[in-house]
Design a protein around this motif. Structure first.
Motif, PDB file in Angstrom:
ATOM      1  N   ARG A  36       0.866  -1.243   0.047  1.00 62.80           N
ATOM      2  CA  ARG A  36      -0.066   0.020   0.040  1.00 62.80           C
ATOM      3  C   ARG A  36       0.880   1.166   0.170  1.00 62.80           C
ATOM      4  NH1 ARG A  36      -1.666   2.832   4.674  1.00 62.80           N
ATOM      5  NH2 ARG A  36      -0.204   2.245   6.594  1.00 62.80           N
ATOM      6  N   ALA A  37       0.309   2.152  -0.568  1.00 66.73           N
ATOM      7  CA  ALA A  37       1.049   3.552  -0.591  1.00 66.73           C
ATOM      8  C   ALA A  37      -0.132   4.722  -0.715  1.00 66.73           C
ATOM      9  CB  ALA A  37       1.941   3.792  -1.853  1.00 66.73           C
ATOM     10  N   PRO A  38       0.294   5.861  -0.158  1.00 63.56           N
ATOM     11  CA  PRO A  38      -0.622   7.040  -0.253  1.00 63.56           C
ATOM     12  C   PRO A  38      -1.078   7.187  -1.772  1.00 63.56           C
ATOM     13  CG  PRO A  38       1.253   7.660   0.850  1.00 63.56           C
ATOM     14  CD  PRO A  38       1.583   6.411   0.243  1.00 63.56           C
ATOM     15  N   GLY A  39      -2.427   7.436  -2.128  1.00 59.78           N
ATOM     16  CA  GLY A  39      -2.803   7.687  -3.326  1.00 59.78           C
ATOM     17  C   GLY A  39      -2.090   8.813  -3.985  1.00 59.78           C
ATOM     18  N   ARG A  40      -2.175   9.095  -5.505  1.00 61.37           N
ATOM     19  CA  ARG A  40      -1.662  10.045  -5.985  1.00 61.37           C
ATOM     20  C   ARG A  40      -2.944  10.857  -6.815  1.00 61.37           C
ATOM     21  NH1 ARG A  40       3.171   7.607  -9.824  1.00 61.37           N
ATOM     22  NH2 ARG A  40       1.496   6.102 -10.075  1.00 61.37           N
ATOM     23  N   GLU A  41      -2.672  12.280  -6.443  1.00 61.91           N
ATOM     24  CA  GLU A  41      -3.949  12.944  -7.298  1.00 61.91           C
ATOM     25  C   GLU A  41      -3.932  12.940  -8.576  1.00 61.91           C
ATOM     26  OE1 GLU A  41      -6.982  15.340  -6.797  1.00 61.91           O
ATOM     27  OE2 GLU A  41      -5.597  14.644  -4.879  1.00 61.91           O
TER      28      GLU A  41
END
Length: 59
Positions: free
Chosen positions: A45-50
């Motif tokens: 998992r990783a933070p979403g990218r705009e």
């Protein structure tokens, strides 16, 4: 992560679950084996990218 090796039987079929054996770079992984069939499932998992959508549903 320590390896976990468990075997269970469902409807007379032996299923082996091996957690932490493969894909150490992933956040979690499990190797599932039954007879001659094996499936490796790995998750990260990783933070979403705009502005980037990987899963979309169009109607």
């Amino acid at each position: 992560m320590a390896e976990i090796d468990k075997s269970i039987s469902i409807d007379g079929r032996d299923i082996r679950l091996r957690i932490g054996l493969l894909a150490p770079q992933a956040g979690g992984s499990v190797l599932i084996q039954s007879g001659d069939t094996a499936v490796l499932v790995a998750a990260t998992r990783a933070p979403g990218r705009e502005g980037i959508e990987f899963f979309t549903v169009d109607r």
